[in-house]
Design an enzyme around this catalytic site. Structure first.
Site, PDB file in Angstrom:
ATOM      1  N   LYS A   1     -10.232  -0.073   2.377  1.00 29.66           N
ATOM      2  CA  LYS A   1      -8.824  -0.298   2.026  1.00 29.66           C
ATOM      3  C   LYS A   1      -8.588  -1.751   1.580  1.00 29.66           C
ATOM      4  O   LYS A   1      -7.951  -2.011   0.556  1.00 29.66           O
ATOM      5  CB  LYS A   1      -7.930   0.020   3.236  1.00 29.66           C
ATOM      6  CG  LYS A   1      -6.501  -0.401   3.101  1.00 29.66           C
ATOM      7  CD  LYS A   1      -5.778   0.374   2.022  1.00 29.66           C
ATOM      8  CE  LYS A   1      -4.377  -0.157   1.796  1.00 29.66           C
ATOM      9  NZ  LYS A   1      -3.646   0.589   0.789  1.00 29.66           N
TER      10      LYS A   1
ATOM     11  N   CYS B   1       1.272  -5.528  -0.135  1.00 30.62           N
ATOM     12  CA  CYS B   1      -0.112  -5.069   0.003  1.00 30.62           C
ATOM     13  C   CYS B   1      -1.075  -6.020  -0.692  1.00 30.62           C
ATOM     14  O   CYS B   1      -1.873  -6.688  -0.050  1.00 30.62           O
ATOM     15  CB  CYS B   1      -0.242  -3.684  -0.595  1.00 30.62           C
ATOM     16  SG  CYS B   1       1.056  -2.584  -0.022  1.00 30.62           S
TER      17      CYS B   1
HETATM   18  N1  SAJ Z   1       0.612  -6.593 -11.237  1.00 28.50           N
HETATM   19  C1  SAJ Z   1       0.325  -7.477 -12.249  1.00 28.50           C
HETATM   20  N2  SAJ Z   1      -0.522  -7.082 -13.239  1.00 28.50           N
HETATM   21  C2  SAJ Z   1      -1.070  -5.837 -13.278  1.00 28.50           C
HETATM   22  C3  SAJ Z   1      -0.788  -4.932 -12.226  1.00 28.50           C
HETATM   23  C4  SAJ Z   1       0.062  -5.349 -11.222  1.00 28.50           C
HETATM   24  O1  SAJ Z   1       0.811  -8.607 -12.279  1.00 28.50           O
HETATM   25  O2  SAJ Z   1      -1.810  -5.553 -14.224  1.00 28.50           O
HETATM   26  C5  SAJ Z   1       1.507  -7.006 -10.146  1.00 28.50           C
HETATM   27  C6  SAJ Z   1       2.752  -6.158 -10.034  1.00 28.50           C
HETATM   28  O3  SAJ Z   1       3.754  -6.588 -10.898  1.00 28.50           O
HETATM   29  C7  SAJ Z   1       3.119  -6.355  -8.588  1.00 28.50           C
HETATM   30  C8  SAJ Z   1       1.755  -6.475  -7.901  1.00 28.50           C
HETATM   31  O4  SAJ Z   1       0.844  -6.799  -8.919  1.00 28.50           O
HETATM   32  O5  SAJ Z   1       3.832  -7.559  -8.395  1.00 28.50           O
HETATM   33  C9  SAJ Z   1       1.286  -5.235  -7.169  1.00 28.50           C
HETATM   34  O6  SAJ Z   1       1.638  -4.078  -7.886  1.00 28.50           O
HETATM   35  P1  SAJ Z   1       0.695  -2.780  -7.994  1.00 28.50           P
HETATM   36  O7  SAJ Z   1       1.442  -1.759  -8.772  1.00 28.50           O
HETATM   37  O8  SAJ Z   1      -0.629  -3.146  -8.532  1.00 28.50           O
HETATM   38  O9  SAJ Z   1       0.439  -2.349  -6.495  1.00 28.50           O
HETATM   39  P2  SAJ Z   1       1.364  -2.013  -5.216  1.00 28.50           P
HETATM   40  O10 SAJ Z   1       1.439  -3.233  -4.356  1.00 28.50           O
HETATM   41  O11 SAJ Z   1       2.636  -1.359  -5.600  1.00 28.50           O
HETATM   42  O12 SAJ Z   1       0.448  -0.919  -4.504  1.00 28.50           O
HETATM   43  C10 SAJ Z   1      -0.891  -1.256  -4.179  1.00 28.50           C
HETATM   44  C11 SAJ Z   1      -1.802  -0.155  -4.702  1.00 28.50           C
HETATM   45  N3  SAJ Z   1      -3.200  -0.576  -4.609  1.00 28.50           N
HETATM   46  C12 SAJ Z   1      -4.028  -0.530  -5.666  1.00 28.50           C
HETATM   47  O13 SAJ Z   1      -3.673  -0.180  -6.771  1.00 28.50           O
HETATM   48  C13 SAJ Z   1      -5.442  -0.944  -5.407  1.00 28.50           C
HETATM   49  C14 SAJ Z   1      -1.581   1.114  -3.895  1.00 28.50           C
HETATM   50  O14 SAJ Z   1      -2.506   2.107  -4.268  1.00 28.50           O
HETATM   51  C15 SAJ Z   1      -1.726   0.812  -2.402  1.00 28.50           C
HETATM   52  O15 SAJ Z   1      -1.421   1.959  -1.632  1.00 28.50           O
HETATM   53  C16 SAJ Z   1      -0.737  -0.249  -2.014  1.00 28.50           C
HETATM   54  O16 SAJ Z   1      -1.017  -1.418  -2.786  1.00 28.50           O
HETATM   55  C17 SAJ Z   1      -0.896  -0.524  -0.523  1.00 28.50           C
HETATM   56  O17 SAJ Z   1      -0.057  -0.024   0.254  1.00 28.50           O
HETATM   57  O18 SAJ Z   1      -1.860  -1.153  -0.143  1.00 28.50           O
END
Ligand code: SAJ
Length: 420
Positions: free
Chosen positions: A217, A271
Site C-alpha cells: 500500500k 494519502c
Molecule cells: N496529481 C498531480 N499530477 C498527476 C496526478 C495527481 O499533480 O498526474 C495530484 C492531484 O492533483 C492530487 C494528488 O496528486 O493533488 C493526489 O491525487 P490522486 O488522484 O493521484 O490520488 P488520491 O490521493 O485521490 O488517491 C490515491 C490513489 N492512489 C494511487 O493512485 C496510487 C488511490 O488509489 C488510493 O486509494 C488513495 O490515494 C489512498 O487512499 O491511499
C-alpha cells in the site's frame, strides 16, 4: 462463514473509506454496524443521510439504512468480522501515528469471540497489523492469537491487513472492481479474510503476508508521488528554458514505454502526500528518492505561490484563483495545494483575491480576515483581469478561449493549452 443475511460485520470508522465500505457490505445482505466516535456522524447515517460527498453514496446509504442492514453506533457490539478503517495521520516530525488504529483494536477486543475475523484497512506502517494482534493478545489472554499458537493448535481469531486502494470520486465502483491485496498474520488468516472480500469484490483477491500487504500500500502511493515529482521537476526546467511542459509531456508520452504524469501546484489529499513518509520513517538512510520526491512536490507549491505573487504584483485590480479542492471535481480540500496557494495569496493581497470554487459554499477558515471573496466563474470572467488555475475542475475546462482572451493566466494544470 455464515450466509450473507446472517453475517454480522462491524466497520470501525465511518469516514471516506469506512462508510462506503460499510454500505457496500450491507448491500450484500450482511448486517453491518458502523462505529464512529462522532455523535453527529452516527445520527446523520442513522437518519439515512451521509456526511461526506461521494458519487452515488447518498442513495446507497439511504437504501441500506431503510432496509435495516446498516446502522451506525457509538459503541461496539459483537460481530463475525471487524473492519478497521480509521485515519493514520503523521506527526509533526513525520512519524506515522497509529493511535486511532490501536484505539479501534482496544475497542473491539472485549467483544471478540472465537471464529471472528479482524481486518485492518487503514494505510499503516509495516508491522501495524502485528501490533494490533499483540494489543488484542494483551487485552484478551483467553483467546489464542494467530502467529502465537503452539504447534498443531488453531488460532481463535483471523487477523489480516487489506488496504483500500479506491480513488475519491470513484469509490463505489473501485471498491468492487479493484484487485485486493490481502495479507494475513498467517496464511490461514489470509484465507479467512479472502472469503470475506469475495462476497463483494469482483477484482482479483491476492493473498500474502500482513507485512508485504502493508508495504504494498505504501509503495503504491510512493510510486505515484515519485512520478508526479518527476513531472513537477520537469515543469520547473521547462519554465527556465521557456518551453511548454505540457507539450513536451504529450510528445514524450508518444514513446511506447514512457508515461509521464501531470505537473500541478503540488500534491494534496490525505494519502499520496502522507504515505511516502511512512516508508522514509521506516528506513531514512535508504529512501533519498522517496524523500526528495516529497520535497519536490511540496516545493512546487511554494514555487507557484512565488510566481502567482509576481503576476499579481504586475497587475491592477482583482485576481481570480480557480479552485481550492485537492484535485478535479471533488469537494475535498484536505492537504490541498490549491487551498494553500490561494490562502497565501489572500494573506498577502487581501481583497484583490477572488476565489472560484463550485464545491464550496463559503471560504474555508484559512481565508478568515483576509478580505478575499468567493465568487462564481461567470463573475470572475467578467471582473478579473488575471486568473490562476489551481484545480482542473470540468467547469473551468469548459471556458472557451473567447471568454478568457487577453487575460493574464497562470495555468498550473495545463487546462487551457490554447491560452496565449
Ligand atoms: N496529481 C498531480 N499530477 C498527476 C496526478 C495527481 O499533480 O498526474 C495530484 C492531484 O492533483 C492530487 C494528488 O496528486 O493533488 C493526489 O491525487 P490522486 O488522484 O493521484 O490520488 P488520491 O490521493 O485521490 O488517491 C490515491 C490513489 N492512489 C494511487 O493512485 C496510487 C488511490 O488509489 C488510493 O486509494 C488513495 O490515494 C489512498 O487512499 O491511499
Amino acid at each position: 462463514m455464515p450466509l450473507d443475511s446472517e453475517l454480522s460485520v462491524t466497520v470501525m470508522g465511518l469516514g471516506y473509506i469506512g462508510l462506503p465500505t460499510a454500505a457496500v457490505i450491507a448491500r450484500t445482505g450482511a448486517m453491518v454496524t458502523g462505529v464512529d466516535v462522532t455523535p453527529s456522524v452516527v445520527d446523520t447515517i442513522n437518519s439515512g443521510r451521509v456526511h461526506i460527498e461521494e458519487v452515488d453514496l447518498d442513495g446507497l446509504v439511504s437504501g441500506v439504512v431503510a432496509r435495516g442492514s446498516l446502522k451506525a453506533s457509538l459503541t461496539v457490539a459483537p460481530a463475525d468480522v471487524f473492519v478497521i478503517a480509521v485515519p493514520t495521520p503523521f506527526t509533526q516530525d513525520r512519524q506515522p501515528d497509529i493511535t486511532f488504529v490501536l484505539d479501534a483494536a482496544r475497542a473491539i477486543a472485549p467483544v471478540l469471540k472465537s471464529g471472528d475475523t479482524v481486518i485492518l484497512e487503514s494505510t499503516s506502517p509495516v508491522g501495524t497489523t502485528e501490533q494490533v494482534r499483540d494489543l488484542i493478545a494483551r487485552e484478551r489472554p483467553d483467546l489464542k492469537l494467530p502467529g502465537a499458537t503452539r504447534p498443531g493448535e488453531q488460532a481463535d481469531l483471523a487477523i489480516a491487513y487489506c488496504p483500500e486502494r479506491v480513488l475519491p470520486g470513484r469509490i463505489l465502483v473501485e471498491l468492487i472492481d479493484n484487485d485486493r491485496v490481502i495479507g494475513g498474520i498467517t496464511p490461514r488468516c489470509a484465507r479467512k479474510a479472502l472469503a470475506f472480500y469475495r462476497r463483494f469484490v469482483r477484482g482479483a483477491c491476492v493473498t500474502t503476508t500482513a507485512r508485504a500487504a502493508e508495504m504494498t500500500k505504501l509503495t503504491e502511493n510512493a510510486f505515484r508521488d515519485v512520478n508526479i515529482a518527476f513531472a513537477n521537476e520537469l515543469s520547473l526546467v521547462a519554465d527556465t528554458l521557456g518551453v511548454d511542459v505540457w507539450e513536451v509531456i504529450r510528445l514524450a508520452n508518444r514513446h511506447p514505454r514512457v508515461n509521464i504524469l501531470s505537473p500541478g501546484p503540488g500534491v494534496g489529499g490525505h494519502c499520496i502526500a502522507v504515505d511516502p513518509w511512512f516508508l522514509v520513517a521506516a528506513d531514512p538512510a535508504n529512501t533519498p528518492l522517496i524523500r526528495t520526491a516529497r520535497e519536490v512536490n511540496d516545493g512546487k507549491t511554494d514555487h507557484i505561490i512565488a510566481r502567482a505573487a509576481a503576476m499579481i504584483e504586475a497587475q491592477d485590480g482583482p485576481v481570480a484563483c480557480l479552485g481550492l479542492a485537492f484535485k478535479a471535481n471533488i469537494d475535498d480540500f484536505r492537504e490541498s495545494p490549491a487551498l494553500k496557494v490561494a490562502a497565501a495569496l489572500a494573506a498577502r493581497f487581501g481583497e484583490r483575491v477572488h476565489v472560484v470554487e463550485p464545491y464550496a459554499t463559503t471560504l474555508p477558515r484559512a481565508f478568515d480576515g483576509t478580505g478575499a471573496r468567493l465568487i462564481d466563474i461567470d463573475t470572475a470572467l467578467e471582473t478579473c483581469g488575471a486568473m490562476i488555475v489551481l484545480v482542473d475542475h470540468d467547469i473551468f475546462r469548459s471556458v472557451p478561449l473567447d471568454e478568457r482572451r487577453g487575460k493574464a493566466v497562470l495555468d498550473t494544470r495545463g487546462l487551457w493549452p490554447d491560452q496565449s
